[in-house]
Design a protein around this motif. Structure first.
Motif, PDB file in Angstrom:
ATOM      1  N   ILE A  22      54.160  61.949  27.317  1.00  0.00           N
ATOM      2  CA  ILE A  22      52.852  61.661  27.902  1.00  0.00           C
ATOM      3  C   ILE A  22      52.187  62.971  28.319  1.00  0.00           C
ATOM      4  O   ILE A  22      52.830  64.011  28.402  1.00  0.00           O
ATOM      5  CB  ILE A  22      52.943  60.673  29.083  1.00  0.00           C
ATOM      6  N   ALA A  23      50.901  62.907  28.581  1.00  0.00           N
ATOM      7  CA  ALA A  23      50.124  64.115  28.875  1.00  0.00           C
ATOM      8  C   ALA A  23      50.666  64.845  30.102  1.00  0.00           C
ATOM      9  O   ALA A  23      50.859  66.053  30.087  1.00  0.00           O
ATOM     10  CB  ALA A  23      48.657  63.756  29.077  1.00  0.00           C
ATOM     11  N   TRP A  24      50.889  64.141  31.177  1.00  0.00           N
ATOM     12  CA  TRP A  24      51.541  64.704  32.362  1.00  0.00           C
ATOM     13  C   TRP A  24      52.249  63.561  33.058  1.00  0.00           C
ATOM     14  O   TRP A  24      52.002  62.393  32.796  1.00  0.00           O
ATOM     15  CB  TRP A  24      50.555  65.402  33.302  1.00  0.00           C
ATOM     16  N   ARG A  25      53.146  63.913  33.951  1.00  0.00           N
ATOM     17  CA  ARG A  25      53.929  62.907  34.643  1.00  0.00           C
ATOM     18  C   ARG A  25      53.427  62.811  36.080  1.00  0.00           C
ATOM     19  O   ARG A  25      53.693  63.690  36.895  1.00  0.00           O
ATOM     20  CB  ARG A  25      55.403  63.299  34.619  1.00  0.00           C
ATOM     21  N   PRO A  26      52.712  61.742  36.414  1.00  0.00           N
ATOM     22  CA  PRO A  26      52.218  61.603  37.783  1.00  0.00           C
ATOM     23  C   PRO A  26      53.372  61.316  38.737  1.00  0.00           C
ATOM     24  O   PRO A  26      54.357  60.676  38.373  1.00  0.00           O
ATOM     25  CB  PRO A  26      51.264  60.415  37.710  1.00  0.00           C
ATOM     26  N   SER A  61      45.940  58.369  38.581  1.00  0.00           N
ATOM     27  CA  SER A  61      46.571  59.460  37.841  1.00  0.00           C
ATOM     28  C   SER A  61      47.411  58.923  36.684  1.00  0.00           C
ATOM     29  O   SER A  61      47.410  59.484  35.585  1.00  0.00           O
ATOM     30  CB  SER A  61      47.445  60.298  38.786  1.00  0.00           C
ATOM     31  N   SER A  64      45.024  57.727  33.991  1.00  0.00           N
ATOM     32  CA  SER A  64      44.436  58.893  33.315  1.00  0.00           C
ATOM     33  C   SER A  64      45.444  59.560  32.388  1.00  0.00           C
ATOM     34  O   SER A  64      45.099  59.984  31.285  1.00  0.00           O
ATOM     35  CB  SER A  64      43.959  59.907  34.352  1.00  0.00           C
ATOM     36  N   SER A  65      46.683  59.644  32.835  1.00  0.00           N
ATOM     37  CA  SER A  65      47.723  60.263  32.007  1.00  0.00           C
ATOM     38  C   SER A  65      47.944  59.474  30.719  1.00  0.00           C
ATOM     39  O   SER A  65      48.070  60.045  29.635  1.00  0.00           O
ATOM     40  CB  SER A  65      49.027  60.359  32.794  1.00  0.00           C
ATOM     41  N   THR A  69      47.042  60.776  26.931  1.00  0.00           N
ATOM     42  CA  THR A  69      48.121  60.887  25.954  1.00  0.00           C
ATOM     43  C   THR A  69      47.643  60.552  24.549  1.00  0.00           C
ATOM     44  O   THR A  69      48.154  61.095  23.569  1.00  0.00           O
ATOM     45  CB  THR A  69      49.301  59.985  26.369  1.00  0.00           C
TER      46      THR A  69
END
Length: 128
Positions: A22-26, A61, A64-65, A69
């Motif tokens: 995934i794009a970032w891990r919240p 978040s 959004s992540s 992605t």
């Protein structure tokens, strides 16, 4: 990938080793008060009230992540070819999280297998 190994201190630990997709891990950062002596439920209500805004921000978040992605994953796969590999021991241990950026998905998958084998062999992930 989950790896169960005996740590240097003799305890069994379960590590997680994976390639980030995934794009970032919240991460959820809420507030919790000790309400062990509360018999009327007031502490629970205070904890819920304190966590409304942090949970809402976490949910935004996370959403959004997941939406990002859709763009980030193909970008990593075909354009930048940079993947981040993570290794995390169970929470509450003195071992820190470990991450490394590699070039190419095959290299990331190989690093995951290498770290998993090192954890099985050594019981921990030694720093390079």
């Amino acid at each position: 990938m989950r790896v169960v190994a005996r740590a240097p201190d003799g305890q069994w630990m379960e590590w997680r080793v994976w390639r980030q997709q995934i794009a970032w891990r919240p991460r959820y950062r809420g507030f919790f008060l000790d309400t062990s002596g509360d018999s009327e439920g007031i502490g629970l209500m205070i904890n819920l009230a304190l966590n409304v805004i942090p949970f809402t921000l976490f949910a935004l978040s996370l959403t959004s992540s997941l939406l990002a992605t859709v763009v980030v994953w193909p970008w990593r796969r075909w354009v930048s070819r940079r993947w981040t590999v993570h290794a995390r021991p169970p929470s509450g241990t003195e071992f820190p999280d470990r991450e490394q950026v590699v070039h190419g998905r095959a290299a990331a998958d190989a690093l995951v297998r290498e770290w998993a084998a090192a954890i099985k062999r050594e019981g921990t992930l030694v720093s390079p």
